[in-house]
Scaffold this active site. Structure first.
Site, mmCIF file in Angstrom:
data_model
loop_
_atom_site.group_PDB
_atom_site.id
_atom_site.type_symbol
_atom_site.label_atom_id
_atom_site.label_comp_id
_atom_site.label_asym_id
_atom_site.label_seq_id
_atom_site.Cartn_x
_atom_site.Cartn_y
_atom_site.Cartn_z
ATOM 1 N N SER A 126 -16.269 -24.452 -53.595
ATOM 2 C CA SER A 126 -16.270 -24.626 -55.107
ATOM 3 C C SER A 126 -14.879 -24.528 -55.606
ATOM 4 C CB SER A 126 -17.085 -23.668 -55.807
ATOM 5 O OG SER A 126 -17.015 -23.512 -57.243
ATOM 6 N N TYR B 3 -13.988 -22.980 -58.058
ATOM 7 C CA TYR B 3 -14.171 -21.657 -58.551
ATOM 8 C C TYR B 3 -13.521 -20.707 -57.738
ATOM 9 C CZ TYR B 3 -16.694 -23.501 -62.506
ATOM 10 O OH TYR B 3 -16.893 -24.458 -63.438
ATOM 11 N N TYR B 4 -13.470 -20.831 -56.388
ATOM 12 C CA TYR B 4 -12.915 -20.040 -55.397
ATOM 13 C C TYR B 4 -11.679 -19.973 -55.191
ATOM 14 C CZ TYR B 4 -17.905 -20.328 -53.601
ATOM 15 O OH TYR B 4 -19.311 -20.548 -53.525
ATOM 16 N N GLY B 5 -11.121 -18.855 -55.929
ATOM 17 C CA GLY B 5 -9.277 -19.048 -55.910
ATOM 18 C C GLY B 5 -8.823 -18.973 -57.108
ATOM 19 N N VAL C 174 -8.104 -22.504 -54.477
ATOM 20 C CA VAL C 174 -7.654 -22.011 -53.384
ATOM 21 C C VAL C 174 -8.230 -22.467 -52.143
ATOM 22 C CG1 VAL C 174 -6.690 -20.021 -52.038
ATOM 23 C CG2 VAL C 174 -6.257 -20.172 -54.682
#
Length: 80
Positions: A62, A64-66, A69
């Site tokens: 996703s 959203y991870y990071g 990142v």
């Protein structure tokens, strides 16, 4: 890549795309609390390459991870 059989078999998403039911969750590649870069980016790249070598062909990710990142790490690890 050699075909390997993983637990759970495969799942056909479309006529020309079948993935292993056993996937890799990329959330853990980001930094602490799923935010920012990982402590060791080279190790994260190595983990992804090893997962693919073991037969994983489905990576759950996703933006959203990071944020963003993990997708950058995936691109670095798996691009030709």
């Amino acid at each position: 890549m050699t075909e390997k059989s993983l637990p759970g078999g495969t799942f056909t998403l479309t006529e020309d795309l079948t993935v292993e039911r056993m996937g890799y969750g990329a959330m853990q590649l980001a930094g602490r609390h799923v935010f920012g870069p990982p402590r060791d980016r080279n190790a994260a790249v190595a983990v992804l390459r090893e997962a693919v070598d073991l037969g994983i062909n489905h990576i759950d990710t996703s933006d959203y991870y990071g944020p963003h990142v993990t997708n950058e790490i995936i691109r670095e690890a798996l691009s030709p």
